[in-house]
Design a protein around this motif. Structure first.
Motif, mmCIF file in Angstrom:
data_model
loop_
_atom_site.group_PDB
_atom_site.id
_atom_site.type_symbol
_atom_site.label_atom_id
_atom_site.label_comp_id
_atom_site.label_asym_id
_atom_site.label_seq_id
_atom_site.Cartn_x
_atom_site.Cartn_y
_atom_site.Cartn_z
ATOM 1 N N VAL A 18 0.858 -1.190 0.000
ATOM 2 C CA VAL A 18 0.000 0.000 0.000
ATOM 3 C C VAL A 18 0.894 1.239 0.000
ATOM 4 O O VAL A 18 1.511 1.582 1.005
ATOM 5 C CB VAL A 18 -0.927 0.004 1.242
ATOM 6 N N GLY A 19 1.008 1.875 -1.156
ATOM 7 C CA GLY A 19 1.851 3.067 -1.279
ATOM 8 C C GLY A 19 2.996 2.819 -2.247
ATOM 9 O O GLY A 19 3.823 1.937 -2.016
ATOM 10 N N GLY A 21 5.410 5.043 -3.124
ATOM 11 C CA GLY A 21 6.513 5.994 -2.983
ATOM 12 C C GLY A 21 7.798 5.195 -3.172
ATOM 13 O O GLY A 21 7.758 4.013 -3.534
ATOM 14 N N PRO A 22 8.953 5.801 -2.901
ATOM 15 C CA PRO A 22 10.196 5.049 -3.120
ATOM 16 C C PRO A 22 10.312 3.791 -2.266
ATOM 17 O O PRO A 22 10.833 2.772 -2.747
ATOM 18 C CB PRO A 22 11.295 6.064 -2.782
ATOM 19 N N GLY A 24 7.762 1.822 -1.009
ATOM 20 C CA GLY A 24 6.825 0.809 -1.496
ATOM 21 C C GLY A 24 7.239 0.251 -2.850
ATOM 22 O O GLY A 24 7.157 -0.964 -3.093
ATOM 23 N N TYR A 127 13.563 13.827 -5.354
ATOM 24 C CA TYR A 127 12.558 12.777 -5.061
ATOM 25 C C TYR A 127 11.967 12.232 -6.365
ATOM 26 O O TYR A 127 11.891 11.017 -6.570
ATOM 27 C CB TYR A 127 11.474 13.394 -4.167
ATOM 28 N N GLU A 185 2.532 3.824 3.124
ATOM 29 C CA GLU A 185 1.729 4.980 2.699
ATOM 30 C C GLU A 185 2.407 6.317 3.006
ATOM 31 O O GLU A 185 1.877 7.372 2.650
ATOM 32 C CB GLU A 185 0.336 4.923 3.332
ATOM 33 N N GLY A 186 3.555 6.275 3.670
ATOM 34 C CA GLY A 186 4.449 7.429 3.814
ATOM 35 C C GLY A 186 3.796 8.690 4.327
ATOM 36 O O GLY A 186 3.093 8.702 5.329
ATOM 37 N N GLY A 187 4.044 9.791 3.631
ATOM 38 C CA GLY A 187 3.557 11.107 4.045
ATOM 39 C C GLY A 187 4.624 11.867 4.825
ATOM 40 O O GLY A 187 5.653 11.300 5.222
ATOM 41 N N LEU A 326 14.646 7.764 4.224
ATOM 42 C CA LEU A 326 14.437 6.795 3.146
ATOM 43 C C LEU A 326 15.486 5.696 3.182
ATOM 44 O O LEU A 326 15.178 4.525 2.891
ATOM 45 C CB LEU A 326 14.440 7.500 1.782
HETATM 46 C C1 LIG Z 1 13.136 18.187 4.029
HETATM 47 C C2 LIG Z 1 13.343 16.692 3.980
HETATM 48 C C3 LIG Z 1 14.573 16.183 3.577
HETATM 49 C C4 LIG Z 1 14.795 14.805 3.561
HETATM 50 N N1 LIG Z 1 16.022 14.328 3.201
HETATM 51 C C5 LIG Z 1 16.267 13.015 3.214
HETATM 52 C C6 LIG Z 1 17.544 12.507 2.844
HETATM 53 O O1 LIG Z 1 18.468 13.262 2.529
HETATM 54 N N2 LIG Z 1 17.745 11.151 2.858
HETATM 55 C C7 LIG Z 1 16.746 10.286 3.225
HETATM 56 O O2 LIG Z 1 16.983 9.064 3.237
HETATM 57 N N3 LIG Z 1 15.511 10.739 3.564
HETATM 58 C C8 LIG Z 1 15.253 12.064 3.573
HETATM 59 N N4 LIG Z 1 14.002 12.534 3.906
HETATM 60 C C9 LIG Z 1 12.950 11.557 4.232
HETATM 61 C C10 LIG Z 1 12.334 10.963 2.961
HETATM 62 O O3 LIG Z 1 11.817 11.985 2.147
HETATM 63 C C11 LIG Z 1 11.231 9.975 3.309
HETATM 64 O O4 LIG Z 1 11.704 9.063 4.293
HETATM 65 C C12 LIG Z 1 10.787 9.149 2.104
HETATM 66 O O5 LIG Z 1 10.381 9.975 1.033
HETATM 67 C C13 LIG Z 1 9.629 8.240 2.503
HETATM 68 O O6 LIG Z 1 9.269 7.436 1.418
HETATM 69 P P1 LIG Z 1 7.956 6.534 1.508
HETATM 70 O O7 LIG Z 1 7.949 5.725 0.258
HETATM 71 O O8 LIG Z 1 7.901 5.846 2.815
HETATM 72 O O9 LIG Z 1 6.749 7.582 1.548
HETATM 73 P P2 LIG Z 1 6.231 8.631 0.473
HETATM 74 O O10 LIG Z 1 7.347 9.126 -0.337
HETATM 75 O O11 LIG Z 1 5.413 9.628 1.229
HETATM 76 O O12 LIG Z 1 5.245 7.791 -0.481
HETATM 77 C C14 LIG Z 1 4.023 7.285 0.016
HETATM 78 C C15 LIG Z 1 3.126 6.872 -1.147
HETATM 79 O O13 LIG Z 1 1.945 6.272 -0.590
HETATM 80 C C16 LIG Z 1 0.805 6.765 -1.269
HETATM 81 N N5 LIG Z 1 -0.345 6.684 -0.362
HETATM 82 C C17 LIG Z 1 -0.588 7.420 0.744
HETATM 83 N N6 LIG Z 1 -1.722 7.046 1.337
HETATM 84 C C18 LIG Z 1 -2.226 6.034 0.593
HETATM 85 C C19 LIG Z 1 -3.395 5.214 0.692
HETATM 86 N N7 LIG Z 1 -4.268 5.345 1.695
HETATM 87 N N8 LIG Z 1 -3.616 4.282 -0.247
HETATM 88 C C20 LIG Z 1 -2.731 4.108 -1.277
HETATM 89 N N9 LIG Z 1 -1.626 4.865 -1.419
HETATM 90 C C21 LIG Z 1 -1.364 5.794 -0.492
HETATM 91 C C22 LIG Z 1 1.179 8.184 -1.665
HETATM 92 O O14 LIG Z 1 0.415 8.635 -2.766
HETATM 93 C C23 LIG Z 1 2.669 8.050 -1.999
HETATM 94 O O15 LIG Z 1 2.898 7.763 -3.356
HETATM 95 C C24 LIG Z 1 13.752 13.908 3.939
HETATM 96 C C25 LIG Z 1 12.517 14.420 4.331
HETATM 97 C C26 LIG Z 1 12.308 15.802 4.352
HETATM 98 C C27 LIG Z 1 10.979 16.334 4.791
#
Ligand SMILES: Cc1cc2nc3c(=O)[nH]c(=O)nc-3n(C[C@H](O)[C@H](O)[C@H](O)COP(=O)(O)OP(=O)(O)OC[C@H]3O[C@@H](n4cnc5c(N)ncnc54)[C@H](O)[C@@H]3O)c2cc1C
Length: 415
Positions: A18-19, A21-22, A24, A127, A185-187, A326
């Motif tokens: 579910v999700g 992002g990078p 998932g 990203y 689902e990140g955020g 990430l």
């Molecule tokens: C300013 C800043 C700088 C950062 N710098 C770094 C860095 O240098 N190095 C590093 O490792 N990390 C860094 N991070 C953290 C990094 O951005 C996150 O850890 C990473 O993007 C998380 O990825 P994810 O796939 O978990 O979530 P996300 O990228 O948020 O993706 C989640 C996905 O789930 C989907 N989704 C949400 N809800 C639902 C639902 N109910 N049903 C279906 N789909 C859903 C969304 O549409 C999205 O596509 C930084 C963060 C910030 C704020």
């Protein structure tokens, strides 16, 4: 209703992610490659028309993450800038002047790829530049095995329900049953419901792109300032200007109560940042408009609940001071898929998930605690805190093996 292995022992195992992002996407791709007994469904609320390149985050990925993405055929080398050196220092006033004079400054640590005998410590990319090739690799995999892999973009999952037989129901408009579900689902902190372990740092990360004069292109700078940590991460040259300008991503974290960024214009911001950077860093010539992110810790106490596993920001959202969010998510994704290899029955899934929880705890909690400590330390106003930080940096620079250990953890996590 679909048939799970719980209901029908001969059926293939079913995994929902579910999700997309990078975290998932990496998990789904790994599962597609390494778990041939499993069918994999990937859900995302966004549609394929949604533009992920608009996300302003720039990510510093550790060498271990780069290697994983390369193995997945999803590393966009042309869009990423390798990091040859990380330079961590503290803006004055830190150490007492006499001590700073003897140490040659307020304390700085230089971690270099060449000293660690690696081609790079990691790499920096946008990203969107990361999600696009992961998504392309996933769709290639789906085309090659449509009977086993399914994409459900434009399907927000509204509920995930564990059932009495151990399987899990995923409701994305249509209800499907799965043998296990990975929640990715990140955020970001400002959007998320609060998890078991939540702390609002009352800090903001200002992010944007800087144009530099005379950059050492492959050096990442992290500067601890009174207001908070300021990072300048090297970026690859922009195609738009023929690659003429050196660029860097700025991540400047400051306290909300005394935010030195919000009210300033672009030129004033450039002047302030230049006054804060160490002499070794390149000078800023210009800065894009900055975007802001509210910062907090938002973490679950466990990764695994029954047959639901959280990874990435769905498991823990961290302060970006150490750039680990990430990287940690990708290490969780890798460990989870390795644990599920060879699993052939629902009972074996439960044992594998219990092992993942144990195996990931040191890296996960080590990263959460270290990041939280660093983030909070910028709010401490006790006398001596800055001097202690300066001494710690100087001591780390002098202690070769300890510095090397830190470099290894930065690149590969705690193992
Ligand atoms: C300013 C800043 C700088 C950062 N710098 C770094 C860095 O240098 N190095 C590093 O490792 N990390 C860094 N991070 C953290 C990094 O951005 C996150 O850890 C990473 O993007 C998380 O990825 P994810 O796939 O978990 O979530 P996300 O990228 O948020 O993706 C989640 C996905 O789930 C989907 N989704 C949400 N809800 C639902 C639902 N109910 N049903 C279906 N789909 C859903 C969304 O549409 C999205 O596509 C930084 C963060 C910030 C704020």
């Amino acid at each position: 209703m679909t048939t799970t292995a719980a209901a029908h022992p001969g059926a293939p195992l079913r995994l929902a992610v579910v999700g997309a992002g990078p975290a998932g996407l990496a998990l789904a791709l790994l599962a597609a490659r390494e778990l041939p007994r499993w069918q994999v469904w990937l859900y995302d609320a966004r549609t394929l028309a949604d533009d992920v390149s608009a996300d302003p985050r720039t990510l510093a990925l550790a060498l271990g993450s780069v290697q994983l993405l390369r193995r997945l055929g999803a590393w966009p080398a042309a869009a990423a800038q390798p990091i040859a050196e990380v330079h961590v220092s503290q803006a004055p006033p830190g150490l007492p002047p006499a001590l700073a004079g003897r140490l040659g400054g307020d304390g700085a640590v230089r971690i270099r790829a060449i000293d660690e005998a690696v081609p790079m410590l990691g790499a920096v990319l946008a990203y969107g530049a990361l999600v696009a090739p992961l998504q392309a690799a996933w769709f290639d995999a789906v085309r090659a095995a449509p009977q086993r892999l399914a994409s459900c973009y434009g399907h927000a999952v509204s509920a995930i329900r564990p059932l009495a037989d151990g399987s899990v129901e995923v409701d994305a408009g249509v209800v499907e049953r799965h043998d296990a579900v990975v929640v990715a689902e990140g955020g970001v902190f400002a959007q998320q419901a609060r998890k078991a372990l939540a702390h609002d740092y009352r800090q903001t990360a200002w992010v944007g792109t800087a144009t530099l004069a005379g950059a050492g292109a492959a050096v990442a700078y992290e500067r601890f300032t009174r207001a908070g940590p300021l990072a300048l991460l090297p970026l690859p040259p922009a195609a738009a200007d023929g690659g003429a300008a050196q660029r860097a991503a700025l991540v400047w974290c400051v306290g909300n109560a005394d935010d030195p960024v919000r009210e300033l214009g672009d030129a004033q911001r450039v002047a302030v940042i230049n006054s804060l950077l160490p002499a070794a860093a390149p000078r800023l010539l210009a800065l894009s408009p900055l975007k802001s992110f509210a910062l907090g810790l938002n973490a679950e106490t466990t990764l695994v609940r029954q047959r639901m596993v959280r990874i990435g920001n769905a498991a823990q959202t961290l302060h970006p001071v150490a750039g680990q969010g990430l990287n940690l998510g990708l290490r969780d994704a890798y460990a989870l898929v390795q644990a599920l290899r060879g699993v052939a029955s629902p009972a074996a899934i439960d044992r594998a998930l219990a092992r993942v929880e144990w195996a990931r705890a040191p890296d996960r909690w080590g990263t959460i605690v270290t990041t939280d400590f660093l983030a909070r330390s910028f709010t401490w106003t006790w006398p001596g805190v800055a001097a202690a930080r300066g001494l710690a940096l100087a001591a780390l620079q002098a202690a070769g093996p300890l510095k090397s250990l830190l470099a290894r953890q930065m690149m590969y996590g705690r193992r």
